[in-house]
Design a protein around this motif. Structure first.
Motif, PDB file in Angstrom:
ATOM      1  N   SER A   4       0.840  -1.192   0.000  1.00 41.14           N
ATOM      2  CA  SER A   4       0.000   0.000   0.000  1.00 41.14           C
ATOM      3  C   SER A   4       0.878   1.246   0.000  1.00 41.14           C
ATOM      4  CB  SER A   4      -0.911   0.014   1.234  1.00 41.14           C
ATOM      5  OG  SER A   4      -1.764  -1.108   1.238  1.00 41.14           O
ATOM      6  N   PRO A   5       0.551   2.246  -0.821  1.00 40.50           N
ATOM      7  CA  PRO A   5       1.384   3.452  -0.887  1.00 40.50           C
ATOM      8  C   PRO A   5       1.170   4.346   0.325  1.00 40.50           C
ATOM      9  CG  PRO A   5      -0.543   3.706  -2.279  1.00 40.50           C
ATOM     10  CD  PRO A   5      -0.584   2.295  -1.756  1.00 40.50           C
ATOM     11  N   ASP A   6       2.181   5.142   0.626  1.00 44.19           N
ATOM     12  CA  ASP A   6       2.024   6.156   1.662  1.00 44.19           C
ATOM     13  C   ASP A   6       1.068   7.234   1.170  1.00 44.19           C
ATOM     14  OD1 ASP A   6       3.889   4.808   3.197  1.00 44.19           O
ATOM     15  OD2 ASP A   6       5.568   5.958   2.373  1.00 44.19           O
ATOM     16  N   LEU A   7       0.416   7.894   2.105  1.00 42.64           N
ATOM     17  CA  LEU A   7      -0.561   8.921   1.742  1.00 42.64           C
ATOM     18  C   LEU A   7       0.116  10.268   1.522  1.00 42.64           C
ATOM     19  CD1 LEU A   7      -3.587   7.986   4.011  1.00 42.64           C
ATOM     20  CD2 LEU A   7      -3.197   7.451   1.614  1.00 42.64           C
ATOM     21  N   SER A   8       1.152  10.255   0.696  1.00 44.76           N
ATOM     22  CA  SER A   8       1.832  11.481   0.290  1.00 44.76           C
ATOM     23  C   SER A   8       2.445  11.232  -1.070  1.00 44.76           C
ATOM     24  CB  SER A   8       2.918  11.875   1.295  1.00 44.76           C
ATOM     25  OG  SER A   8       3.946  10.904   1.319  1.00 44.76           O
ATOM     26  N   SER A   9       2.534  12.281  -1.861  1.00 51.33           N
ATOM     27  CA  SER A   9       3.021  12.100  -3.223  1.00 51.33           C
ATOM     28  C   SER A   9       3.439  13.436  -3.819  1.00 51.33           C
ATOM     29  CB  SER A   9       1.919  11.469  -4.094  1.00 51.33           C
ATOM     30  OG  SER A   9       2.308  11.443  -5.445  1.00 51.33           O
ATOM     31  N   GLY A  10       4.506  13.399  -4.617  1.00 50.10           N
ATOM     32  CA  GLY A  10       4.861  14.578  -5.392  1.00 50.10           C
ATOM     33  C   GLY A  10       3.827  14.877  -6.452  1.00 50.10           C
ATOM     34  N   PHE A  11       3.000  13.885  -6.773  1.00 46.28           N
ATOM     35  CA  PHE A  11       1.941  14.029  -7.769  1.00 46.28           C
ATOM     36  C   PHE A  11       0.968  15.148  -7.395  1.00 46.28           C
ATOM     37  CE2 PHE A  11      -2.412  12.760  -8.984  1.00 46.28           C
ATOM     38  CZ  PHE A  11      -2.287  12.715 -10.361  1.00 46.28           C
ATOM     39  N   ASN A  12       0.566  15.183  -6.117  1.00 44.92           N
ATOM     40  CA  ASN A  12      -0.381  16.215  -5.694  1.00 44.92           C
ATOM     41  C   ASN A  12       0.198  17.138  -4.621  1.00 44.92           C
ATOM     42  OD1 ASN A  12      -0.419  14.476  -3.484  1.00 44.92           O
ATOM     43  ND2 ASN A  12      -2.407  13.592  -4.019  1.00 44.92           N
ATOM     44  N   GLY A  13       1.511  17.072  -4.420  1.00 48.86           N
ATOM     45  CA  GLY A  13       2.167  18.001  -3.510  1.00 48.86           C
ATOM     46  C   GLY A  13       1.904  17.741  -2.039  1.00 48.86           C
ATOM     47  N   THR A  14       1.638  16.491  -1.670  1.00 52.29           N
ATOM     48  CA  THR A  14       1.371  16.170  -0.268  1.00 52.29           C
ATOM     49  C   THR A  14       2.587  15.509   0.370  1.00 52.29           C
ATOM     50  OG1 THR A  14       0.377  14.071  -0.969  1.00 52.29           O
ATOM     51  CG2 THR A  14      -1.112  15.928  -0.605  1.00 52.29           C
ATOM     52  N   ARG A  15       2.620  15.503   1.705  1.00 49.86           N
ATOM     53  CA  ARG A  15       3.725  14.875   2.419  1.00 49.86           C
ATOM     54  C   ARG A  15       3.249  14.414   3.790  1.00 49.86           C
ATOM     55  NH1 ARG A  15       6.351  18.530   6.010  1.00 49.86           N
ATOM     56  NH2 ARG A  15       5.466  20.633   5.937  1.00 49.86           N
ATOM     57  N   LEU A  16       4.015  13.506   4.375  1.00 50.98           N
ATOM     58  CA  LEU A  16       3.721  13.006   5.710  1.00 50.98           C
ATOM     59  C   LEU A  16       4.656  13.663   6.728  1.00 50.98           C
ATOM     60  CD1 LEU A  16       3.226   9.227   4.889  1.00 50.98           C
ATOM     61  CD2 LEU A  16       1.445  10.870   5.478  1.00 50.98           C
ATOM     62  N   ARG A  17       4.184  13.793   7.946  1.00 53.70           N
ATOM     63  CA  ARG A  17       4.952  14.480   8.983  1.00 53.70           C
ATOM     64  C   ARG A  17       6.122  13.644   9.481  1.00 53.70           C
ATOM     65  NH1 ARG A  17       4.858  13.975  14.319  1.00 53.70           N
ATOM     66  NH2 ARG A  17       3.108  12.535  14.153  1.00 53.70           N
ATOM     67  N   THR A  18       5.954  12.328   9.526  1.00 53.24           N
ATOM     68  CA  THR A  18       6.956  11.456  10.130  1.00 53.24           C
ATOM     69  C   THR A  18       7.295  10.310   9.182  1.00 53.24           C
ATOM     70  OG1 THR A  18       7.327   9.864  11.928  1.00 53.24           O
ATOM     71  CG2 THR A  18       5.054  10.252  11.276  1.00 53.24           C
TER      72      THR A  18
END
Length: 278
Positions: A4-18
């Motif tokens: 399962s992918p992490d819920l962050s991606s350069g695709f939509n400019g999101t990132r995870l805190r940790t």
């Protein structure tokens, strides 16, 4: 094992805190109230369906971030030390510079190529060198769908394309270096077909190879791009494209007069082909 992918991606400019993530959900293992980051959950909570579309579609090319259970390093190329295939068993002849990778594709009108490669669709960024390089290498390159939407100089008459300097320049870039191998292929999605892009390219520009897209980006989603102003949304709709919400609707006009600025999205139509029409 989970992929399962992490819920962050350069695709939509999101990132995870940790860096510590729960493998079953892709979330941070400790989701906190004071989080300074914006993961895909946060983006979708604030912007809704925008989380499913790229943050910078006009200035980026995207690759898959999926983690596959195999890697190219899992494959080995085993060479031969006895004999030869495809060339005479002669040490003066069977050497790397004698290797012939030429091939062809197509049945009724085969296209000869110097190598068994077809470069995937591009319609932005450095397409000039991309198409020129394909021609020099003797392989086929593809012009991406909806390229006419990126052409500020395109002209239409009664909803049909009559002139596109961008498509003309793209085809010319390949033809300048064409050595008789490969071809420049023009993709067309449902909107392109409706706008007569293929007829224009074939009749006016001499395009010989086209590719019909049976779904936007070969999947069942619509191409959606955010428009930055009411004027832009109105201009896009005037060209025959779908815009949501409709900038001409009374509800939107009322919102605009009260100072509210809605977010407009230009959308590509999903194909409604039938076997008999194809």
């Amino acid at each position: 094992m989970s992929y399962s992918p992490d819920l962050s991606s350069g695709f939509n400019g999101t990132r995870l805190r940790t860096p510590n993530h729960a493998s079953c959900s892709g979330m941070c293992s400790d989701c906190v109230q004071e989080c300074p980051a914006l993961c895909e959950i946060g983006l979708s909570a604030i912007r809704g369906t925008e989380a499913a579309y790229p943050a910078n579609p006009n200035g980026s090319q995207f690759a898959s971030e999926k983690k596959y259970p195999i890697d190219f390093s899992d494959f080995n190329i085993n060479g031969r030390v006895f004999g030869a295939r495809g060339l005479p068993e002669d040490a003066d002849i069977a050497h790397p510079l004698s290797v012939d990778l030429s091939c062809s594709f197509g049945i009724a009108h085969p296209v000869a190529q110097k190598m068994p490669l077809i470069l995937p669709a591009v319609a932005k960024l450095n397409w000039q060198d991309y198409y020129a390089g394909a021609a020099i290498a003797g392989v086929t390159a593809v012009i991406g769908e909806a390229v006419v939407n990126k052409d500020s100089g395109a002209e239409f008459s009664n909803g049909r394309l009559t002139y596109s300097p961008l498509i003309k320049d793209m085809i010319s870039r390949f033809r300048v270096y064409d050595r008789g191998y490969g071809d420049i292929v023009l993709q067309a999605n449902y909107d392109d077909v409706s706008f007569g892009v293929l007829e224009y390219a074939i009749e006016k520009l001499g395009v010989k190879s086209v590719e019909l897209k049976l779904g936007q980006a070969a999947k069942g989603i619509q191409a959606v791009s955010k428009t930055m102003s009411y004027e832009e949304a109105t201009a896009i709709k005037a060209k025959g494209r779908m815009v949501y919400p409709d900038p001409a609707s009374p509800e939107i006009q009322k919102m605009l007069s009260s100072g509210f600025k809605p977010v407009f999205r230009a959308m590509g139509r999903l194909p409604m082909y039938r076997e008999e029409s194809l």
